[in-house]
Structure formats: C-alpha cells, structure tokens
Design an enzyme around this catalytic site. Structure first.
Site, PDB file in Angstrom:
ATOM      1  N   ASP A  90       0.848  -1.196   0.000  1.00 45.89           N
ATOM      2  CA  ASP A  90       0.000   0.000   0.000  1.00 45.89           C
ATOM      3  C   ASP A  90       0.879   1.240   0.000  1.00 45.89           C
ATOM      4  O   ASP A  90       2.042   1.206   0.413  1.00 45.89           O
ATOM      5  CB  ASP A  90      -0.945   0.002   1.204  1.00 45.89           C
ATOM      6  N   GLU A 152      -0.055  -0.554   5.887  1.00 46.45           N
ATOM      7  CA  GLU A 152       0.973   0.098   6.714  1.00 46.45           C
ATOM      8  C   GLU A 152       0.824   1.609   6.708  1.00 46.45           C
ATOM      9  O   GLU A 152       0.941   2.263   7.752  1.00 46.45           O
ATOM     10  CB  GLU A 152       2.364  -0.305   6.217  1.00 46.45           C
TER      11      GLU A 152
END
Length: 448
Positions: A90, A152
């Site tokens: 991500d 994250e």
C-alpha cells in the site's frame, strides 16, 4: 556469473515490473481509492513470489480488512536458519497532483531516478526482494518466510493484530523489515532506532459563539489567541521542544547527520536556521520533537471582524527510545492544560500513539548484514535512527523476542517518500538486492 552481474542483468525486468506495480493505485483508503486496487496489488505480489518457489503463498485477511501476502520457501538444509522478508504494497495518496512533475501513478525516468508514488516506499523494496531471490535462483541457503502487508501507510494495525495470532506462520531467526533506507545514495545503513509518537487534538473554548471584535475585543478572551499562546510554549527560542516533564538533552551515539546534507535533504531555505541546541542527529533521533500538524480556525479568505469562540490544533509528538508513549502523552496533556490562559476551557483527545523501538545489533544477523553491505557498497554499514514510526517492529519484537530485526531498504532521503515527486534511484534497488542476496548467503554460514 556472480550475483552482481546477475542483478545487473535483471534491472530491465525490475523497471518493467516496478512500473506495473506503481500503476496500481493501492492507497488503502476506500474514501479515496477503490479497494479493488489494493486487492490487485496483493494479487500481483502473490503471483510474483509464487513464481519464485513460494508454493504456499496466499492472501490472508487481517483485522482491518486489508490483505497480507504470506508464504514460505524452504531450502534443502533442514538446519538452516529462517529469515522473514517484510514489505508493504500500500502507498500514501499522491496529495497535491499539481505538485507532481510527472503522473504519480506512472513510473517516469528523469535524471537517472524513477519517479512515481511507491517507487521507494515501499514497492521498490518489494522489487529488491524479488531481485535478490532471482539472483540466487536455486542456490537459496536459508528457509524463507514472507509477509507483504496492505495497510501500513494508513496505520490501522491490521498486520500488528495478525502477527501474535499467527506466530508460527511468521516465526523466524532474523526478520528483514525492508521499509527504511540508507544515509544517502551509495552510503549503506541499517536503521536501529525508531521514534514513537503521540498524536493529540487540543480544542480551546472561550465563548459560546462569535462576537463582534469591535464591540467585545480587548476584554473578551479569544480562543485562537489562547491556542496560539499555548502552542508557543512547546518550543523555546532555539527551537528545542519544551514540554514540562520531558527531557530534551539526550544525545545520539550512532552515525552523525551532517548539517549541510540535512539542509539539502529537508529543502531548507538559505535563510532558515536549524532548530535546537543539539546536533541534527540528537534532534531527530534522541530527543522529543513536537510538530503542529494542523489548525482549525477561520481562514483568511472570508473571515469576519469577529472573535473566534473556539479553535483547535492537531499535534504530533515524536518520542525517542527509552520514553514510553503513556508518559509522553500525560506530560503533553498536563502541559497544555496548565498553560491555557484566561480561564479558557481545554479539551484534549488522544488520536493515536505508538512506542519507540531500538534494535539489538550484536547478533549473527547484524554481523552478516555488515559484511553484505561492505561487499555491495565497498564501505562499512552505518547505524541510523529514523523519525518515522513502524509499530510492527515492536509487535515483532514482543512476539519473537529471540529474533534479530533488521530495518533496511531503498528509501534514502532524496526519495521524498510521502511527498509529491517520490522517486527511487535504481542503483539503490540494485545494490540493496545484492545486499539481501549476500546477507542470505552469509547468514546461512554465520555462527550464532
């Protein structure tokens, strides 16, 4: 053909695949981007590691709904150590599209660097993992486990909740957390210290509603002025963070951060002075640092001749190892309440907190890493701190207390991670791929 030659030959594939991965808009925020984009990125990662012998690689849903790519690959030697490889697919949102000099989700080469969101943080590190393993090919000397997460950047804690409940799935002797970087291009480093953080939102109330500044100004308390006065006490004239109860005199014993390099890396104006009475390294990695992230108050355009009845600010306090988040939070809250002027009412909401982290560096994995970086870069490994927080490191340390945790990666200061015009130097991907491949070879033969 040696490892370096193999990696050089793989670099066209690295560029092609990084372009594919950067094109996937894997921002883990459904308010901004469709969740299918993160699923697409997870599937991409799963496919690539499956092709490299991770026969059991699969997607696991975590507590926040994000998907983690997990898997394993064994080597022929049953006595070989196990290494866990970590990264995240991500990315941060691009922020201001107009500030980008090239499309944020299109890999663009300029002046030898590759630009695009995630090129360094952290998709470049995924490619470094893949390239290291491709260079080793069938000569893998350790057992591998893999986890590549998908939330994250949003900090919603999906993997942090997953790890303790799936400890056997991820258990390893050494853990490569590839989400940091070197001191500069060509200057190898491991990050051994992470700041923790406390985020609060402080709201000041002074009046029940706006009132005319001409009729009431001068006697009626101004919530915005009260807030500004409070915030001004959080730094002294030199720029040191000054929160009652928190020490701001500790020093950093690792690699120094040269002031001129920091000025260039941070983009300081020529007239701007560095803050604090310590070294750059002290201020970044050894002492608390308070940042005002945002203020809610009337904007200049459209503002009226009225006294603000309330104002609020979002504050970020970074804390060094040795300072507990609860202690820092309490000190910040008590400081703000104690200096609120004019009897104004103060509400303080804890938004988030995370513990600092310090790695153990005296084990066989760090000895192997030092030698691998010397081989790849021709110079010794430096030990750095980092201002950012990676809460997962504390979870890994608590879950696997005997494992050595190594933080490294391709994200050197010029990468501008989290900012417009993020980029990666492809020579760093090549060099860190070589570091990882050599580390796996050396660690397999290092006495514990």
């Amino acid at each position: 053909m040696d490892l370096k030659e193999r990696i050089t030959g793989l670099m066209p594939q690295v560029r092609e695949e990084l372009a594919e991965l950067v094109a996937i808009r894997s921002v883990a925020d459904p308010r901004q981007y469709p969740p299918e984009e993160c699923r697409h990125a997870a599937d991409w990662v799963r496919t690539k590691f499956s092709e490299l012998g991770f026969a059991d690689v699969r997607l696991e849903e975590t507590a926040d709904g994000s998907l983690a790519v997990v898997g394993s690959r064994n080597c022929p030697n049953p006595q070989a150590p196990t290494v866990l490889l970590y990264a995240h697919y991500d990315v941060q949102p691009p922020l201001d599209d107009t500030a980008w000099k090239s499309p944020p989700f299109e890999l663009t080469e300029k002046d030898g660097r590759w630009y695009g969101r995630g090129t360094a943080d952290c998709k470049g590190n995924i490619l470094a993992h893949l390239t290291a393993l491709r260079a080793l090919d069938d000569e893998l000397p350790v057992h591998l486990k893999l986890v590549v997460e998908g939330s994250e950047e949003q900090g919603t804690g999906g993997l942090e909740a997953f790890v303790p409940d799936h400890a056997d799935l991820l258990r390893a002797d050494a853990i490569l957390v590839c989400d940091t970087g070197n001191a500069a291009v060509g200057r190898p480093a491991a990050t051994v210290s992470l700041r923790g953080m406390v985020n609060v939102v402080v709201t000041v109330h002074a009046l029940t509603s706006e009132v005319h500044s001409g009729m009431f100004g001068g006697a009626a308390p101004d919530a915005l002025a009260a807030l500004v006065a409070m915030l001004a006490t959080l730094r002294d004239s030199a720029g040191n963070t000054t929160i009652t109860g928190l020490d701001n005199t500790d020093t950093w014993s690792g690699e120094p951060y040269p002031p001129e390099q920091f000025r260039a890396d941070a983009g300081l104006l020529d007239s701007a002075r560095l803050l604090g009475d310590g070294t750059v390294s002290d201020m970044l990695w050894a002492r608390p640092a308070l940042t005002i992230l945002g203020i809610d108050c009337p904007p200049v355009l459209g503002s009226a001749a009225a006294i603000a009845p309330r104002a609020r600010a979002r504050l970020n306090l970074r804390i060094p190892p040795g300072l507990e988040p609860a202690q820092a939070q309490q000190a910040l809250i008590e400081h703000l309440r104690s200096i609120a002027p004019w009897g104004t009412a103060v509400d303080i909401e804890l938004e988030a907190s995370g513990a600092p982290f310090r790695a153990r560096t005296d084990g066989p994995a760090y000895r192997a890493l030092d030698a691998a970086m010397q081989d790849a870069y021709g110079r010794p490994m430096a030990l750095l701190g980092q201002g950012g927080s990676i809460p997962l490191c504390n979870v890994l340390a608590d879950t696997f207390p005997d494992a050595e945790i190594i933080m490294m990666g391709v994200e050197e200061p010029q990468a501008l991670i989290h900012a417009p015009n993020e980029s990666v130097d492809p020579t760093e991907i090549a060099a860190m791929s070589l570091v990882e491949a050599r580390f796996l070879q050396l660690y397999a033969n290092t006495d514990s």
